[in-house]
Design a protein around this motif. Structure first.
Motif, PDB file in Angstrom:
ATOM      1  N   VAL A 215     -29.430 -48.425 -21.339  1.00 32.74           N
ATOM      2  CA  VAL A 215     -30.033 -49.183 -22.481  1.00 32.74           C
ATOM      3  C   VAL A 215     -31.273 -48.842 -22.711  1.00 32.74           C
ATOM      4  O   VAL A 215     -31.931 -48.520 -23.995  1.00 32.74           O
ATOM      5  N   LYS A 216     -32.307 -48.541 -21.736  1.00 23.51           N
ATOM      6  CA  LYS A 216     -33.388 -48.170 -21.730  1.00 23.51           C
ATOM      7  C   LYS A 216     -33.885 -46.787 -22.526  1.00 23.51           C
ATOM      8  O   LYS A 216     -34.911 -46.616 -23.264  1.00 23.51           O
ATOM      9  N   LYS A 217     -32.798 -45.969 -22.194  1.00 22.46           N
ATOM     10  CA  LYS A 217     -32.971 -44.803 -22.548  1.00 22.46           C
ATOM     11  C   LYS A 217     -32.050 -44.426 -24.034  1.00 22.46           C
ATOM     12  O   LYS A 217     -32.204 -43.492 -24.629  1.00 22.46           O
ATOM     13  N   GLY A 218     -31.652 -45.821 -24.746  1.00 23.27           N
ATOM     14  CA  GLY A 218     -31.189 -45.536 -26.074  1.00 23.27           C
ATOM     15  C   GLY A 218     -29.883 -45.313 -26.134  1.00 23.27           C
ATOM     16  O   GLY A 218     -29.225 -45.292 -27.033  1.00 23.27           O
ATOM     17  N   TYR A 219     -28.948 -45.370 -25.158  1.00 20.56           N
ATOM     18  CA  TYR A 219     -27.567 -45.452 -25.391  1.00 20.56           C
ATOM     19  C   TYR A 219     -26.820 -46.825 -25.730  1.00 20.56           C
ATOM     20  O   TYR A 219     -27.226 -47.953 -25.442  1.00 20.56           O
ATOM     21  N   GLU A 220     -25.879 -46.723 -26.467  1.00 18.39           N
ATOM     22  CA  GLU A 220     -24.944 -47.995 -26.725  1.00 18.39           C
ATOM     23  C   GLU A 220     -24.063 -48.289 -25.627  1.00 18.39           C
ATOM     24  O   GLU A 220     -23.628 -47.197 -24.927  1.00 18.39           O
ATOM     25  N   ILE A 221     -23.624 -49.517 -25.299  1.00 18.84           N
ATOM     26  CA  ILE A 221     -22.784 -49.644 -24.560  1.00 18.84           C
ATOM     27  C   ILE A 221     -21.813 -50.644 -25.180  1.00 18.84           C
ATOM     28  O   ILE A 221     -22.120 -51.213 -26.433  1.00 18.84           O
ATOM     29  N   ALA A 222     -20.345 -50.602 -24.690  1.00 21.94           N
ATOM     30  CA  ALA A 222     -19.403 -51.388 -25.499  1.00 21.94           C
ATOM     31  C   ALA A 222     -18.278 -51.986 -24.619  1.00 21.94           C
ATOM     32  O   ALA A 222     -18.098 -51.750 -23.294  1.00 21.94           O
ATOM     33  N   TYR A 223     -17.604 -52.931 -25.149  1.00 21.93           N
ATOM     34  CA  TYR A 223     -16.741 -53.695 -24.712  1.00 21.93           C
ATOM     35  C   TYR A 223     -15.484 -53.223 -25.477  1.00 21.93           C
ATOM     36  O   TYR A 223     -15.407 -53.403 -26.758  1.00 21.93           O
ATOM     37  N   VAL A 224     -14.389 -52.718 -24.828  1.00 20.95           N
ATOM     38  CA  VAL A 224     -13.240 -52.122 -25.510  1.00 20.95           C
ATOM     39  C   VAL A 224     -12.028 -52.786 -24.894  1.00 20.95           C
ATOM     40  O   VAL A 224     -11.316 -52.488 -23.851  1.00 20.95           O
ATOM     41  N   PRO A 225     -11.548 -53.766 -25.567  1.00 21.80           N
ATOM     42  CA  PRO A 225     -10.421 -54.597 -25.121  1.00 21.80           C
ATOM     43  C   PRO A 225      -8.918 -53.856 -24.872  1.00 21.80           C
ATOM     44  O   PRO A 225      -7.982 -54.555 -24.108  1.00 21.80           O
ATOM     45  N   SER A 226      -8.817 -52.943 -25.431  1.00 23.46           N
ATOM     46  CA  SER A 226      -7.748 -51.975 -25.194  1.00 23.46           C
ATOM     47  C   SER A 226      -7.751 -51.423 -24.037  1.00 23.46           C
ATOM     48  O   SER A 226      -6.561 -50.833 -23.575  1.00 23.46           O
ATOM     49  N   LEU A 227      -8.633 -51.378 -23.285  1.00 28.43           N
ATOM     50  CA  LEU A 227      -8.658 -50.910 -21.853  1.00 28.43           C
ATOM     51  C   LEU A 227      -8.578 -52.080 -21.022  1.00 28.43           C
ATOM     52  O   LEU A 227      -9.295 -52.931 -21.015  1.00 28.43           O
ATOM     53  N   MET A 228      -7.549 -51.835 -20.344  1.00 30.80           N
ATOM     54  CA  MET A 228      -7.123 -53.131 -19.174  1.00 30.80           C
ATOM     55  C   MET A 228      -6.964 -52.436 -17.934  1.00 30.80           C
ATOM     56  O   MET A 228      -6.266 -51.292 -17.607  1.00 30.80           O
ATOM     57  N   VAL A 229      -7.517 -53.182 -16.795  1.00 30.15           N
ATOM     58  CA  VAL A 229      -7.316 -52.810 -15.604  1.00 30.15           C
ATOM     59  C   VAL A 229      -6.837 -54.141 -14.746  1.00 30.15           C
ATOM     60  O   VAL A 229      -7.284 -55.125 -14.884  1.00 30.15           O
ATOM     61  N   THR A 230      -5.887 -53.763 -13.583  1.00 29.73           N
ATOM     62  CA  THR A 230      -5.450 -54.974 -12.960  1.00 29.73           C
ATOM     63  C   THR A 230      -6.202 -54.699 -11.788  1.00 29.73           C
ATOM     64  O   THR A 230      -6.133 -53.633 -10.943  1.00 29.73           O
ATOM     65  N   HIS A 231      -6.948 -55.525 -11.275  1.00 33.96           N
ATOM     66  CA  HIS A 231      -7.875 -55.616 -10.153  1.00 33.96           C
ATOM     67  C   HIS A 231      -7.160 -56.417  -8.876  1.00 33.96           C
ATOM     68  O   HIS A 231      -6.855 -57.633  -8.634  1.00 33.96           O
ATOM     69  N   LEU A 232      -6.799 -55.814  -7.830  1.00 31.95           N
ATOM     70  CA  LEU A 232      -5.832 -56.167  -6.815  1.00 31.95           C
ATOM     71  C   LEU A 232      -6.830 -56.696  -5.937  1.00 31.95           C
ATOM     72  O   LEU A 232      -7.710 -56.221  -5.155  1.00 31.95           O
ATOM     73  N   ILE A 233      -6.662 -57.986  -5.711  1.00 29.40           N
ATOM     74  CA  ILE A 233      -7.555 -58.848  -4.767  1.00 29.40           C
ATOM     75  C   ILE A 233      -6.859 -59.508  -3.669  1.00 29.40           C
ATOM     76  O   ILE A 233      -6.100 -60.250  -3.661  1.00 29.40           O
ATOM     77  N   PRO A 234      -7.270 -58.844  -2.428  1.00 26.39           N
ATOM     78  CA  PRO A 234      -6.469 -59.539  -1.089  1.00 26.39           C
ATOM     79  C   PRO A 234      -7.136 -60.960  -0.884  1.00 26.39           C
ATOM     80  O   PRO A 234      -8.180 -61.341  -1.212  1.00 26.39           O
ATOM     81  N   GLN A 235      -6.333 -61.422  -0.274  1.00 28.22           N
ATOM     82  CA  GLN A 235      -6.756 -63.111   0.372  1.00 28.22           C
ATOM     83  C   GLN A 235      -8.086 -63.108   1.004  1.00 28.22           C
ATOM     84  O   GLN A 235      -8.909 -64.109   0.522  1.00 28.22           O
ATOM     85  N   ASN A 236      -8.414 -62.209   1.765  1.00 29.32           N
ATOM     86  CA  ASN A 236      -9.966 -62.282   2.512  1.00 29.32           C
ATOM     87  C   ASN A 236     -11.069 -62.548   1.694  1.00 29.32           C
ATOM     88  O   ASN A 236     -12.056 -63.057   1.842  1.00 29.32           O
ATOM     89  N   ARG A 237     -10.830 -61.938   0.464  1.00 32.15           N
ATOM     90  CA  ARG A 237     -11.815 -61.818  -0.498  1.00 32.15           C
ATOM     91  C   ARG A 237     -12.204 -63.337  -1.267  1.00 32.15           C
ATOM     92  O   ARG A 237     -13.192 -63.208  -1.962  1.00 32.15           O
ATOM     93  N   TYR A 238     -11.050 -64.394  -1.302  1.00 26.47           N
ATOM     94  CA  TYR A 238     -11.544 -65.585  -1.731  1.00 26.47           C
ATOM     95  C   TYR A 238     -11.531 -66.534  -0.516  1.00 26.47           C
ATOM     96  O   TYR A 238     -11.202 -67.818  -0.810  1.00 26.47           O
TER      97      TYR A 238
END
Length: 310
Positions: A215-238
């Motif tokens: 951001v400080k170097k002038g790049y744009e950033i974006a949120y693109v809802p068509s990109l979707m990831v399923t994050h597998l979360i094992p029981q120990n992490r909660y």
């Protein structure tokens, strides 16, 4: 190659990493158009001893002995041959159109330096009710169905706060040229290299550091809802133990990231004041009353620790 998929992994669970790789096998973007680089970050046994990537004509497993997510990512990017990088964690299941949609967005908006989409949790078992009140997202985010692009290219722009709807590490897509700009600043800075995960440590500030640098170097950033990831979360992490540790380390890292980028609202404090501050926080947060409050207490301790270390 149109793009490079980089997976960084340290002692992964075999069944989960296999699912991650299987999600890449069914991508709608043909394998001849992208490369797959798996960075084995000092795993025991070596991942190459049990994982077969022969299905992909442009796949390789490379070994980075220097432990830490930052080092693994750098090693992967240095071995990549394309201009567009996709970081995939070893517990991320990409939707079948992820690569194709990422390239499509990049071609439409080449000025965007880094972007990401939805990261949806898939829990190994039903988390306890209090988990959803503790404020820890475990590498997941969802900002709705409207795309969002932040433009920081105006000459008068000066960063004051962390950008909204910023990409997270889960499924992060980044221009190689943008990553190298970040690397120019961070690679020889031991404090910044220590922000990423390392082994079982839960330090988690590298992604924030990358975003703020771009951001400080002038790049744009974006949120693109068509990109979707399923994050597998094992029981120990909660589990309560894990979440308390994560709250502590996340806040500790957060203070340091903001300090690096001169937007830290908190002053440096003496390490000798930590016991008294911890006592006051104990009285304020009352961690004995509930799981949520015990996590909030650890978050406060982590913030104080970060303030003492800047």
């Amino acid at each position: 190659m149109k793009l490079s998929v980089i997976i960084c992994s340290h002692n992964p669970k075999k069944d989960i990493l296999t699912k991650v790789v299987d999600s890449l096998k069914i991508q709608t973007w043909g394998v001849n158009n992208w490369e797959l680089i798996l960075v084995d970050n000092s795993s025991i046994p070596n991942i190459s001893s049990w994982l077969n990537l022969s299905w992909h004509p442009n796949a390789t497993i490379i070994l980075e002995q220097k432990l830490g997510l930052s080092h693994a990512r750098i090693f992967g990017v240095q071995h990549s041959t394309s201009d567009l990088i996709i970081f995939v964690d070893d517990d991320n299941i990409l939707n079948p159109n992820y690569l194709k949609e990422a390239l499509k967005f990049h071609q439409q908006y080449p000025q965007v330096g880094c972007f990401g989409g939805k990261s949806i949790p898939q829990f190994e078992s039903q988390p306890p009710k209090w988990f959803f009140q503790c404020g820890i997202n475990l590498g997941c985010q969802e900002y709705g169905d409207e795309p969002y692009i932040s433009d920081y290219r105006t000459k008068s722009f000066k960063i004051k706060n962390y950008p909204i709807k910023a990409p997270i590490g889960t499924g992060m897509v980044i221009l190689k040229s943008a990553f190298m700009k970040y690397l120019e600043e961070a690679q020889n800075d031991a404090k910044r290299m220590a922000l990423g995960r390392k082994g079982k440590a839960l330090t988690s500030g590298e992604d924030n550091d990358i975003i703020l640098t771009l951001v400080k170097k002038g790049y744009e950033i974006a949120y693109v809802p068509s990109l979707m990831v399923t994050h597998l979360i094992p029981q120990n992490r909660y589990s309560l133990t894990y979440l308390k540790k994560m709250a502590y380390e996340s806040n500790r890292s957060w203070v340091k990231v903001l300090e690096i980028h001169s937007i830290n609202p908190w002053k440096k404090i003496s390490k000798f004041s930590l016991p008294l501050r911890a006592l006051k926080a104990f009285i304020t947060h009352r961690p004995w009353q509930s799981e949520e409050k015990s996590i909030q207490y650890q978050a406060a301790l982590g913030k104080f620790k970060g303030q003492s270390e800047i």
